[in-house]
Design an enzyme around this catalytic site. Structure first.
Site, PDB file in Angstrom:
ATOM      1  N   ASP A 167      63.682  -7.394 -67.183  1.00  0.00           N
ATOM      2  CA  ASP A 167      63.512  -5.976 -67.482  1.00  0.00           C
ATOM      3  C   ASP A 167      64.837  -5.486 -68.065  1.00  0.00           C
ATOM      4  OD1 ASP A 167      63.194  -3.253 -67.592  1.00  0.00           O
ATOM      5  OD2 ASP A 167      62.783  -2.986 -65.448  1.00  0.00           O
ATOM      6  N   ILE A 168      64.861  -5.289 -69.381  1.00  0.00           N
ATOM      7  CA  ILE A 168      66.123  -4.934 -70.027  1.00  0.00           C
ATOM      8  C   ILE A 168      66.576  -3.512 -69.699  1.00  0.00           C
ATOM      9  CG2 ILE A 168      65.822  -6.583 -71.903  1.00  0.00           C
ATOM     10  CD1 ILE A 168      65.129  -4.187 -73.729  1.00  0.00           C
ATOM     11  N   GLY A 202      57.495 -12.010 -78.786  1.00  0.00           N
ATOM     12  CA  GLY A 202      57.056 -11.271 -79.962  1.00  0.00           C
ATOM     13  C   GLY A 202      57.163 -12.097 -81.238  1.00  0.00           C
ATOM     14  N   ALA A 213      61.084  -4.728 -78.042  1.00  0.00           N
ATOM     15  CA  ALA A 213      60.829  -3.352 -78.492  1.00  0.00           C
ATOM     16  C   ALA A 213      59.372  -2.996 -78.223  1.00  0.00           C
ATOM     17  CB  ALA A 213      61.127  -3.196 -79.975  1.00  0.00           C
ATOM     18  N   LYS A 219      63.751   4.392 -81.745  1.00  0.00           N
ATOM     19  CA  LYS A 219      64.576   3.326 -82.326  1.00  0.00           C
ATOM     20  C   LYS A 219      65.939   3.875 -82.767  1.00  0.00           C
ATOM     21  CE  LYS A 219      63.664  -0.413 -83.012  1.00  0.00           C
ATOM     22  NZ  LYS A 219      63.907  -1.623 -82.154  1.00  0.00           N
ATOM     23  N   TYR A 260      58.137   6.621 -82.468  1.00  0.00           N
ATOM     24  CA  TYR A 260      58.675   5.277 -82.613  1.00  0.00           C
ATOM     25  C   TYR A 260      60.023   5.313 -83.328  1.00  0.00           C
ATOM     26  CZ  TYR A 260      59.298   0.553 -84.454  1.00  0.00           C
ATOM     27  OH  TYR A 260      59.818  -0.674 -84.795  1.00  0.00           O
TER      28      TYR A 260
END
Length: 295
Positions: free
Chosen positions: A44-45, A18, A68, A136, A132
């Site tokens: 894969d977190i 990113g 994210a 978060k 979103y």
């Protein structure tokens, strides 16, 4: 573990493909720190076993989670995907890091409702308006709840390597498109390279808890777009075309945006880790874009 032992261990970056991940991989080594980056295809977190194995194998002293799901409007129709990336992933990382490493987790002004009238401090009440923002905020809570060594860094309006608002405006102006940009949303445009330098400084200053880290100076998207066009024209990236200011109501989006999302920077300033003003950072970024175009 001694400070010397920690300093010999690398830092691990998740979300390495990113905007922020790329900046971390490019800038952190200039501080004499070894970094390793993992893309979402590498790790894969949300998988506890995979995360634990990577941490055991790599033995990082610091894990910076730049992974994210940031497609704000898409989160409205894909809340499960947003939850997986923005809530579950940080929870898994935090639990795995609790006994292994400092976790630095990136968050956003979208956790706030945008109803403030002055810069928002770290301890302000969260009240997200969108999927979103909600995902978060849940991710933040999961990191805190794991009980490990952590630093949650909220930033905003990022631009850097890859697709971003600056490149969108430069491209639209170069194509002669009509530019109509919202003027009733306020924030701090933040260059990823500057953010990374501030992040490293905050880590080296042993900052913990929650920290707002964004550029000095406040702008609307209209202010930002007009500056991009003007400075882009000076560098031959685009013609200087008119930019029309419009309201949020004139450009409705699926996800609500905070009208006043300006993060308060008092703690960052007190730690000596504040970032420069957004305008000279924009100019430095555009200089680099010009150099890349001529390379």
């Amino acid at each position: 573990m001694t400070s010397a032992e920690k300093s010999d261990r690398p830092w691990l970056i998740t979300g390495a493909c990113g905007q922020l991940g790329r900046a971390l991989l490019a800038v952190v080594p200039s501080f004499g720190v070894e970094v390793m980056g993992l893309k979402f295809t590498d790790l894969d977190i949300t998988d506890p076993a995979a995360v634990g194995k990577q941490l055991d194998d790599l033995q990082p002293s610091v894990v910076i989670n730049a992974a994210a799901y940031t497609a704000v409007d898409a989160c409205e129709t894909e809340p499960e995907a947003a939850d997986q990336a923005n809530r579950l992933g940080p929870e898994v990382l935090a639990n795995a890091c609790a006994s292994r490493a400092l976790l630095v987790h990136l968050s956003t002004e979208y956790v706030f409702p945008g109803t403030a009238s002055r810069p928002i401090p770290e301890e302000a009440t969260a009240e997200p308006l969108s999927e979103y923002g909600r995902s978060k905020w849940l991710g933040e809570q999961a990191v805190r709840g794991a009980g490990g060594d952590h630093l949650i860094v909220r930033s905003q309006w990022l631009f850097g390597e890859g697709a971003n608002f600056v490149r969108t405006i430069v491209g639209a102006a170069a194509a002669g498109k009509r530019l109509r940009v919202v003027e009733d949303q306020l924030g701090r445009p933040t260059w990823t390279d500057a953010l990374v330098r501030g992040l490293v400084a905050a880590i080296q200053a042993d900052a913990r808890g929650t920290l707002h880290l964004a550029a000095e100076g406040i702008a609307s998207w209209f202010d930002f777009a007009r500056a991009i066009v003007q400075e882009g024209a000076r560098r031959g990236l685009n013609p200087e075309v008119p930019v029309e200011a419009i309201s949020t109501q004139e450009m409705p989006r699926p996800a609500a945006r905070p009208a006043f999302g300006v993060l308060g920077l008092a703690r960052a300033r007190s730690l000596g880790v504040g970032l420069p003003h957004w305008y000279p950072s924009l100019c430095e970024y555009l200089d680099r874009e010009q150099e890349n175009n001529h390379a």
